[in-house]
Design a protein around this motif. Structure first.
Motif, PDB file in Angstrom:
ATOM      1  N   VAL A 100       0.342  -1.355  -0.124  1.00 62.51           N
ATOM      2  CA  VAL A 100      -0.187  -0.212   0.102  1.00 62.51           C
ATOM      3  C   VAL A 100       1.150   1.612   0.185  1.00 62.51           C
ATOM      4  O   VAL A 100       0.469   1.908  -1.000  1.00 62.51           O
ATOM      5  CB  VAL A 100      -0.848   0.217   0.674  1.00 62.51           C
ATOM      6  CG1 VAL A 100      -1.502   1.285   1.657  1.00 62.51           C
ATOM      7  CG2 VAL A 100      -2.292  -1.032   0.706  1.00 62.51           C
ATOM      8  N   PRO A 101       1.848   1.055   0.764  1.00 67.22           N
ATOM      9  CA  PRO A 101       2.726   2.395   0.512  1.00 67.22           C
ATOM     10  C   PRO A 101       3.415   3.186  -0.832  1.00 67.22           C
ATOM     11  O   PRO A 101       3.738   4.122  -0.986  1.00 67.22           O
ATOM     12  CB  PRO A 101       3.659   2.078   2.000  1.00 67.22           C
ATOM     13  CG  PRO A 101       2.961   1.309   2.734  1.00 67.22           C
ATOM     14  CD  PRO A 101       1.789   0.601   2.055  1.00 67.22           C
ATOM     15  N   SER A 102       3.799   1.699  -0.952  1.00 64.94           N
ATOM     16  CA  SER A 102       4.704   1.594  -1.998  1.00 64.94           C
ATOM     17  C   SER A 102       3.823   1.716  -3.069  1.00 64.94           C
ATOM     18  O   SER A 102       4.167   3.032  -4.336  1.00 64.94           O
ATOM     19  CB  SER A 102       5.428   0.061  -2.308  1.00 64.94           C
ATOM     20  OG  SER A 102       6.319  -0.330  -3.487  1.00 64.94           O
ATOM     21  N   SER A 103       2.465   1.325  -3.382  1.00 67.55           N
ATOM     22  CA  SER A 103       1.857   1.967  -4.743  1.00 67.55           C
ATOM     23  C   SER A 103       1.008   3.420  -4.712  1.00 67.55           C
ATOM     24  O   SER A 103       1.036   4.617  -5.013  1.00 67.55           O
ATOM     25  CB  SER A 103       0.757   1.369  -4.182  1.00 67.55           C
ATOM     26  OG  SER A 103       0.641   0.098  -4.268  1.00 67.55           O
ATOM     27  N   ILE A 104       0.723   3.670  -3.019  1.00 64.34           N
ATOM     28  CA  ILE A 104       0.835   5.284  -2.911  1.00 64.34           C
ATOM     29  C   ILE A 104       1.622   6.141  -3.501  1.00 64.34           C
ATOM     30  O   ILE A 104       1.564   7.341  -3.990  1.00 64.34           O
ATOM     31  CB  ILE A 104      -0.373   5.294  -1.572  1.00 64.34           C
ATOM     32  CG1 ILE A 104      -1.079   4.556  -1.069  1.00 64.34           C
ATOM     33  CG2 ILE A 104      -0.024   6.838  -1.338  1.00 64.34           C
ATOM     34  CD1 ILE A 104      -1.811   4.713   0.216  1.00 64.34           C
ATOM     35  N   SER A 105       3.082   5.936  -2.646  1.00 65.36           N
ATOM     36  CA  SER A 105       4.369   6.664  -3.092  1.00 65.36           C
ATOM     37  C   SER A 105       4.311   7.032  -4.719  1.00 65.36           C
ATOM     38  O   SER A 105       4.940   8.037  -5.244  1.00 65.36           O
ATOM     39  CB  SER A 105       5.707   6.194  -2.775  1.00 65.36           C
ATOM     40  OG  SER A 105       5.985   4.719  -4.110  1.00 65.36           O
ATOM     41  N   THR A 106       3.871   6.261  -5.695  1.00 69.14           N
ATOM     42  CA  THR A 106       4.128   6.297  -6.928  1.00 69.14           C
ATOM     43  C   THR A 106       3.324   7.415  -7.641  1.00 69.14           C
ATOM     44  O   THR A 106       3.351   8.304  -7.986  1.00 69.14           O
ATOM     45  CB  THR A 106       3.474   5.064  -8.445  1.00 69.14           C
ATOM     46  OG1 THR A 106       3.739   3.867  -7.804  1.00 69.14           O
ATOM     47  CG2 THR A 106       3.251   5.479  -9.791  1.00 69.14           C
ATOM     48  N   TYR A 107       1.763   8.062  -7.154  1.00 64.97           N
ATOM     49  CA  TYR A 107       1.490   9.293  -7.364  1.00 64.97           C
ATOM     50  C   TYR A 107       1.932  10.294  -6.475  1.00 64.97           C
ATOM     51  O   TYR A 107       1.406  11.492  -6.974  1.00 64.97           O
ATOM     52  CB  TYR A 107       0.494   8.597  -6.854  1.00 64.97           C
ATOM     53  CG  TYR A 107      -0.995   7.627  -7.690  1.00 64.97           C
ATOM     54  CD1 TYR A 107      -1.206   7.847  -9.103  1.00 64.97           C
ATOM     55  CD2 TYR A 107      -1.374   6.988  -6.718  1.00 64.97           C
ATOM     56  CE1 TYR A 107      -2.208   6.263  -9.779  1.00 64.97           C
ATOM     57  CE2 TYR A 107      -1.781   5.822  -7.824  1.00 64.97           C
ATOM     58  CZ  TYR A 107      -2.010   5.667  -9.230  1.00 64.97           C
ATOM     59  OH  TYR A 107      -2.582   4.464  -9.526  1.00 64.97           O
ATOM     60  N   LEU A 108       2.044   9.641  -4.865  1.00 68.03           N
ATOM     61  CA  LEU A 108       3.333  10.922  -3.727  1.00 68.03           C
ATOM     62  C   LEU A 108       3.883  11.842  -4.155  1.00 68.03           C
ATOM     63  O   LEU A 108       3.946  13.225  -4.653  1.00 68.03           O
ATOM     64  CB  LEU A 108       2.137  10.689  -2.654  1.00 68.03           C
ATOM     65  CG  LEU A 108       1.182  10.240  -2.376  1.00 68.03           C
ATOM     66  CD1 LEU A 108       1.543   9.822  -0.891  1.00 68.03           C
ATOM     67  CD2 LEU A 108      -0.304  11.439  -2.670  1.00 68.03           C
ATOM     68  N   THR A 156       5.148  11.415  -7.478  1.00 70.40           N
ATOM     69  CA  THR A 156       4.409  12.539  -9.039  1.00 70.40           C
ATOM     70  C   THR A 156       5.074  13.433  -8.451  1.00 70.40           C
ATOM     71  O   THR A 156       5.007  14.627  -9.359  1.00 70.40           O
ATOM     72  CB  THR A 156       3.759  11.441  -9.605  1.00 70.40           C
ATOM     73  OG1 THR A 156       4.726   9.950 -10.031  1.00 70.40           O
ATOM     74  CG2 THR A 156       3.761  12.393 -10.832  1.00 70.40           C
ATOM     75  N   LEU A 157       3.742  13.948  -7.776  1.00 66.05           N
ATOM     76  CA  LEU A 157       3.220  15.045  -7.392  1.00 66.05           C
ATOM     77  C   LEU A 157       4.559  16.222  -6.133  1.00 66.05           C
ATOM     78  O   LEU A 157       4.494  16.970  -6.517  1.00 66.05           O
ATOM     79  CB  LEU A 157       1.697  15.438  -6.672  1.00 66.05           C
ATOM     80  CG  LEU A 157       0.088  14.552  -6.964  1.00 66.05           C
ATOM     81  CD1 LEU A 157      -0.580  14.355  -5.818  1.00 66.05           C
ATOM     82  CD2 LEU A 157       0.040  15.758  -7.930  1.00 66.05           C
ATOM     83  N   ALA A 158       5.057  15.139  -5.421  1.00 65.94           N
ATOM     84  CA  ALA A 158       5.962  16.313  -4.962  1.00 65.94           C
ATOM     85  C   ALA A 158       6.959  16.613  -5.752  1.00 65.94           C
ATOM     86  O   ALA A 158       7.725  17.719  -5.972  1.00 65.94           O
ATOM     87  CB  ALA A 158       6.721  14.736  -3.999  1.00 65.94           C
TER      88      ALA A 158
END
Length: 504
Positions: free
Chosen positions: A168-176, A178-180
């Protein structure tokens, strides 16, 4: 010798729920962040980024099916109570995957100039970014491959709580991330570098957890004598890994070649949205594959058949109502999510793909059954059979009808695939089609057909109403549908299992 792993309905339902939550959370984050990502990157860079992830997914063919084979044979060992075999299986797969991952990285790096310069229709201004992005993606191939074996050993143990604690954290990090990266002013290579770092962190976490659950893994015990056994299963999985991504992503490459990168974005956005519904069957088959493997290992044909039939019923009941709403409200959904431009260009695509996703989701169950039963050759042969047919029809329909034609071609292909898989599952696994009826699928199908008729009529009658008013009517209708399913379609065993999970 350890105690055999018990596969109760409660355990499987609980793990399916955990898997669903573990995929739904990143999906929610993606739905929220993708509009900002598109706005920050622009349609052409977003199209390029989506193609980059497709290419990375395709290069996992260098896994040679060893991740899947690891899960299967570890699950069989657990089913038989033979835990002492597990370290040799896991470390053999990990060592080979690390080597193959390095080979895959070198191959992707080597063909990057050809991909960027000649094959893909990338605007000249983005060529330098595209090359740097693909070079960085090459570095992540060994990480992805090795991670699959350590995740697979936890899945075989039915420890999906631990798997999702990392995933879950790994998948979320792809989006977050990118925004960062956009916030920090990074271009695509910088964004991909951030995501690559997150992948390394996730690999470290999954290794620690696997060693905690299986302390014997702390002692390295690879045996290349096991490779032929793993490869015999994995080689056919590899065929599917080679052909499967072509079948899934060919439409995007055709659109990029025949139309434009902007058209890729108009197709990719609804595709990525609607195929996220796969989290429902995927959550189930992540649990089912090791369960099917364990049951096949001990020859429990009765439980195998019952689990298969009920899984088809649950998948249909969970997905069909959502697909009905997407078909009816496609334009409104896209208007709210991505704006009027995407609503006008992509609404029909979303409707067609939604129907295809429903059909394809049912195919996940026989697919997992055949592979869990040790017959990945059948699923691979079906993919090979479908490939030339799909290439021809996709090229024809994309050429004549653009992204709408691409959606139709994809839906036709998955319908054929679903039919073939069900026929093979019944024949090869010696299951009677009557299992579906005796486990409530006929009643479920009739109930859903009635719901489809009513929803179409309700949409026609309320089309002039504001969207909020329409929503009230449909919430009432689907609440009534849920009540009917609970009381009339689900049996006492279904309800008992659900109540146990809900009480957790």
């Amino acid at each position: 010798m350890m105690k055999k792993l018990e596969l109760s309905g409660h355990l499987l339902a609980r793990n399916t729920l955990i898997n669903f939550i573990g995929q739904a959370v990143p999906l929610l984050v993606g739905v929220i962040t993708i509009p900002f990502i598109i706005n920050g990157l622009g349609t052409e860079r977003f199209g390029l980024l989506s193609l980059a992830w497709v290419i990375l997914g395709y290069f996992t063919i260098f896994d040679l099916g060893l991740g899947r084979a690891t899960t299967k044979y570890v699950a069989e060992a657990l089913g038989k109570g033979e835990e002492e075999q597990i370290p040799r299986i896991v470390w053999t797969a990990v060592v080979i995957q690390a080597i193959l991952g390095l080979v895959g990285a070198l191959v992707l790096a080597g063909i990057t100039p050809l991909l960027v310069g000649r094959i893909l229709n990338i605007p000249p201004a983005l060529i330098a970014e595209a090359k740097a992005t693909f070079y960085l993606l090459a570095l992540s191939i060994p990480v992805v491959l090795v991670s699959s074996s350590f995740s697979g050993v936890l899945e075989a143990k039915q420890r999906f709580d631990l798997v999702n604690a990392v995933r879950v954290p790994s998948s979320i990090s792809t989006y977050l991330l990118t925004l960062a990266g956009l916030f920090l002013g990074f271009q695509l290579p910088g964004i991909v570098a951030l995501i690559l770092f997150a992948r390394f962190v996730a690999l470290s976490a999954i290794v620690v957890l696997a060693l905690k659950v299986f302390p014997k893994l702390k002692q390295f015990s690879a045996s290349f004598a096991l490779f032929p056994r793993l490869f015999a299963f994995g080689s056919w999985v590899t065929v599917s890994s080679i052909v499967g991504p072509i079948l899934v992503y060919l439409d995007r490459f055709l659109i990029a070649s025949l139309l434009s990168m902007a058209a890729v974005a108009y197709y990719t956005a609804p595709y990525e949205a609607v195929t996220r519904l796969w989290i429902i069957p995927a959550s189930l088959i992540m649990t089912l594959f090791p369960a099917f493997s364990a049951l096949e290992g001990v020859g429990d044909r009765q439980r195998l058949g019952t689990l298969f039939a009920r899984s088809v019923k649950y998948t249909l009941l969970a997905l069909a109502p959502i697909v009905l709403l997407l078909v009816l409200f496609a334009k409104e959904v896209l208007q709210i999510w991505l704006g009027s431009d995407f609503a006008s260009q992509s609404a029909l695509v979303l409707q067609i793909l939604a129907l295809g996703v429903l059909v394809n989701s049912l195919a996940h169950i026989p697919y997992a059954l055949l592979q869990g039963g040790g017959r990945p050759d059948i699923t691979a042969k079906f993919h090979l059979l479908e490939l030339p047919f799909y290439v021809g029809i996709a090229w024809l329909l994309v050429s004549h009808w653009g992204i709408g034609g691409a959606a139709v071609a994809w839906a036709i292909r998955v319908a054929l695939d679903t039919l073939l898989l069900f026929v093979a599952a019944f024949k090869v696994c010696k299951l009677s089609p009557r299992l579906l009826a005796t486990n409530g699928l006929t009643l479920a199908s009739l109930t859903l057909m009635l719901l489809a008729v009513i929803t179409y009529g309700l949409k026609s009658l309320t089309s002039a109403f504001p969207l909020f008013a329409q929503s009230v009517f449909f919430v009432a209708l689907f609440s009534l549908f849920a009540l009917v399913v609970w009381r009339k379609v689900l049996d006492a065993s279904d309800r008992g299992t659900i109540l146990k999970v809900v009480k957790l």
